[in-house]
Design a protein around this motif. Structure first.
Motif, short mmCIF file in Angstrom:
data_model
loop_
_atom_site.label_atom_id
_atom_site.label_comp_id
_atom_site.label_asym_id
_atom_site.label_seq_id
_atom_site.Cartn_x
_atom_site.Cartn_y
_atom_site.Cartn_z
N GLY A 63 -2.35 -3.80 6.04
CA GLY A 63 -2.96 -2.49 5.96
C GLY A 63 -2.48 -1.52 7.02
N ARG A 75 -1.74 4.31 -0.39
CA ARG A 75 -2.07 4.85 0.93
C ARG A 75 -1.07 5.86 1.46
NH1 ARG A 75 -3.65 -1.14 2.46
NH2 ARG A 75 -5.87 -1.08 1.96
N ASP A 117 -3.10 2.54 11.37
CA ASP A 117 -4.04 1.84 10.49
C ASP A 117 -4.27 2.72 9.27
OD1 ASP A 117 -6.01 0.41 9.25
OD2 ASP A 117 -7.42 0.44 10.91
N ARG A 123 -5.99 2.05 6.66
CA ARG A 123 -7.25 1.81 5.97
C ARG A 123 -8.38 2.66 6.52
NH1 ARG A 123 -7.23 -4.48 7.24
NH2 ARG A 123 -7.00 -3.48 9.28
N GLY A 141 0.79 -1.23 0.00
CA GLY A 141 0.00 0.00 0.00
C GLY A 141 0.81 1.27 0.00
#
Length: 735
Positions: free
Chosen positions: A712, A351, A732, A734, A347
């Motif tokens: 994640g 992200r 986190d 996500r 990610g």
């Protein structure tokens, strides 16, 4: 009016700032002048552009969308169905943003206590409340029915006149009032004993109370700074645009940036006032004329220049004060540079890199930042319309070429940058390579008034007789340049000459796919990293498929050019950032030293790696020490985790050791009781001994980083340019 080039319209080499990629709008819509002078073209007009946000962001205040000026004919993809409804601009500005530690999402932040409160378990809390209230009810019943006598009525008899007792109605009213007062006192007393207020605060009290509205004198919607400076008309114009929703978050940040420039340069006041009067919310515009991105994929707060990347997990490893709080990045943190390590699919791009690039693009539209994002070909970091310049190396549809020499005029500077790109990953010291290049490109520039193109440089480095003879003839009788060529010829005869290695490396760029790139004859529109003096949004697409080595050379070239251009800037008020979505084999000894110097130049880099194995072993420790922000994604290898664990160090923690020992008794009754307990529970009678001590433990061990970080998630430590830092947090990504 002199503006130091802050707001003028220029190109990437000193001409005119290019329009966003794919721009087909009105060519007359030019950039604003000093401190936002009105543009010569027609003013920008309205239209609200919705934006996309990740799921899970609806529980936090969402900044408003800024009006978008249509600038392209390409179709903008619609936002997803789960995109939260945006608050109005006025409501967004009134949300409190308290001061907080580095990395805390400040929009609507509510500070948490430093330590976890010692909460009574819910079962014990409710049991105590019930027992306390029953006890109070029992005592009240005994008093009411007279089982404890009538002594409790003496205050009523003492405090009331005798005439009230002769009047039945008056006495009944006084008696019931007294009963109510005493009963209420009993209720409050036993409720406090039973911790009923704690139950109310824990389960029934509404914690998300709306903040009080700001005072009229401090309401940001009314632009109090402008009113205090006497610009009542300008403040009224902007306040009206804010309330009507035609002024977006990018407009607010851009105009505030211009106003701060006016405060430091009072001679810009007239131009600022005129721009606000004539253009309103579109005043002080970005040179491209664009006022927002076509689509957003992250949550931003332009008032604090933050982008939300995740939430601090509710985990024992995180400090209690940081748990469940938003985690955000800003220029003050990116100014210390960030290194992110994680395997493919962890990610990093979706992200971390894309939200950061998107945030920097928004700040560039607010004339606050310049960003150069380097990635593989494709819209992974945003559509073409989100950038002013898109350089697609090796693709015929690229609108811009890349300057191989970084816009340098000095042959020694150009040779130093190019040597770092070609052999910086192979040799510990690239000075010999820089000297060899300077001995060739210096005479070539003196003879042809330009630097050699890639094919010409390859022939010279390879020692082609025809190329060398032609260069010697072009130089003529210049003794300085002939001396350089003679020195190069003597060094080429040595067995350890670096020219052969340079020729092998430059051959990766001398391919048919790059025939129209890296030209020096002025026939193409070239982009130079010296353009980071202006609020530009640049994306460089690398030809990774089939040209992996060439992509790495270009990445090192961009990193070297960026460091050189940043340190040579005259105006450092604009934050500049280079983002490398894949920094594999890009880090060199010189680049590590350059990263350390960027902090003082209001600039930084973001380096994303799949593994620290992609960095020379001797540079892994110095690289982790050079950057201020470090991020380890889930799934990293234990040897990578060991490097992070060593960098993050240790901390003192309190441990509890519980020891159980069997109780042995010689008394017959005690033996019988222990025997019955063993028959019933199946366990021998034991006594616990608790030992509390402080031990030094790694904040995150290599094993924890490799195996205990959930998917994640990532472990992130941050350092601000002011020197403040935070311990590594489990984030986190996500949420």
């Amino acid at each position: 009016m002199e503006t130091d080039g802050t707001y003028e319209s220029r190109d990437t080499r000193g001409g005119a700032v290019p329009r966003p990629a794919g721009f087909t709008g009105d060519p007359g819509a030019t950039a604003s002048g000093p401190a936002g002078e009105p543009a010569a073209g027609r003013p920008a007009s309205g239209g609200q552009q919705p934006s996309a946000h990740p799921a899970g962001a609806a529980d936090r205040p969402v900044p408003p969308a800024s009006p978008v000026v249509p600038r392209t004919r390409s179709v903008v993809p619609p936002p997803p169905a789960h995109a939260p409804t945006r608050v109005g601009v006025a409501e967004w500005l009134r949300i409190p943003r308290p001061a907080a530690e580095p990395g805390v999402w400040r929009l609507g932040h509510r500070p948490r206590p430093q330590e976890e409160p010692d909460l009574v378990p819910a079962r014990r809390l409710f049991a105590g409340a019930v027992i306390s209230l029953l006890s109070g009810w029992l005592l009240w019943s005994l008093l009411w029915n007279g089982y404890l006598g009538r002594y409790w009525l003496w205050p009523l008899l003492v405090l009331t006149p005798d005439s009230w007792r002769t009047d039945a109605e008056t006495w009944a009213t006084a008696s019931y009032a007294y009963y109510t007062l005493v009963g209420g006192g009993f209720l409050v007393f036993f409720a406090r004993i039973g911790h009923v207020p704690d139950i109310w605060r824990r389960y029934a009290h509404k914690k998300d109370a709306p903040p009080p509205p700001p005072s009229p004198a401090a309401d940001p919607v009314d632009w109090p700074e402008l009113r205090d400076a006497g610009l009542t008309e300008a403040a009224g114009t902007l306040a009206d645009a804010t309330r009507r929703g035609t002024l977006g978050d990018v407009d607010y940040a851009r105009i505030r940036r211009a106003w701060h420039g006016v405060r430091t340069r009072p001679e810009r006041l007239a131009a600022f006032t005129e721009a606000v009067r004539t253009r309103g919310a579109a005043a002080c515009g970005h040179p491209s004329g664009v006022r927002d991105l076509p689509v957003r994929s992250a949550t931003h707060d332009l008032a604090t220049a933050q982008v939300l990347i995740g939430t601090a997990a509710d985990h024992p490893r995180n400090p209690y004060a940081r748990r469940t709080t938003g985690v955000a990045l800003e220029p003050g943190l990116l100014g210390t540079s960030l290194l992110a390590v994680g395997p493919a699919g962890a990610g990093k791009t979706v992200r971390l890199v894309r939200p950061v690039v998107e945030s920097l693009c928004l700040q560039a539209l607010a004339n606050r930042a310049a960003v150069v994002a380097v990635t593989s070909h494709g819209p992974a970091l945003g559509p073409d319309e989100s950038f002013d310049v898109v350089v697609s190396v090796g693709r015929p549809d690229s609108t811009h070429d890349l300057d191989l020499y970084g816009g340098a005029d000095d042959p020694d500077e150009a040779a130093r940058i190019l040597a770092e790109a070609l052999v910086g990953d192979l040799v510990a010291d690239s000075r010999r390579a820089a000297t060899a290049l300077a001995q060739l490109i210096g005479p070539f520039r003196a003879a042809h008034d330009r630097f050699p193109a890639v094919p010409e440089l390859r022939e010279l480095l390879g020692g082609t007789p025809a190329a060398l003879d032609a260069l010697r003839a072009a130089v003529g009788d210049d003794p300085a340049q002939l001396r350089e060529l003679d020195a190069r010829q003597r060094q080429a005869a040595r067995g350890d000459d670096v020219g052969e290695l340079l020729a092998e490396r430059i051959a990766f760029l001398d391919r048919p796919a790059f025939a129209r790139f890296f030209r020096t004859d002025g026939e193409t529109r070239q982009f130079s990293l010296h353009a980071v003096e202006h609020p530009l949004r640049v994306r460089v697409d690398l030809p990774e498929r089939g040209h992996a080595e060439a992509s790495r050379i270009v990445s090192r070239l961009l990193l070297a050019q960026f460091s050189e251009a940043i340190l040579a800037r005259r105006d450092r008020s604009l934050f500049a950032c280079l983002v490398l979505d894949d920094a594999t084999y890009t880090v060199t000894g010189e680049s590590v030293r350059s990263v350390q110097r960027l902090r003082s130049a209001n600039a930084g880099v973001l380096l994303a790696l799949r593994s620290l194995e992609d960095v020379p072993e001797a540079l892994r420790g110095p690289l982790l020490g050079a950057v201020g922000c470090r991020m380890a994604f889930a799934g990293i290898a234990p040897w990578d985790g060991g490097r992070f664990a060593e960098t993050w160090g240790t901390e003192w923690v309190q441990t509890r050791d519980v020891t159980n020992r069997q109780i042995i008794s010689d008394e017959p009754l005690t033996k019988a009781l222990h025997f019955m307990r063993r028959v019933v529970t199946g366990k021998a009678a034991t006594a616990e001994a608790v030992t509390v001590r402080e031990v030094e433990r790694q904040r995150w061990s290599a094993s924890d980083l490799a195996h205990a970080v959930p998917a994640g998630h990532a472990v992130l430590s941050l350092t601000h340019v002011r020197g403040e830092h935070t311990p590594p947090l489990l984030v986190d990504l996500r949420s």
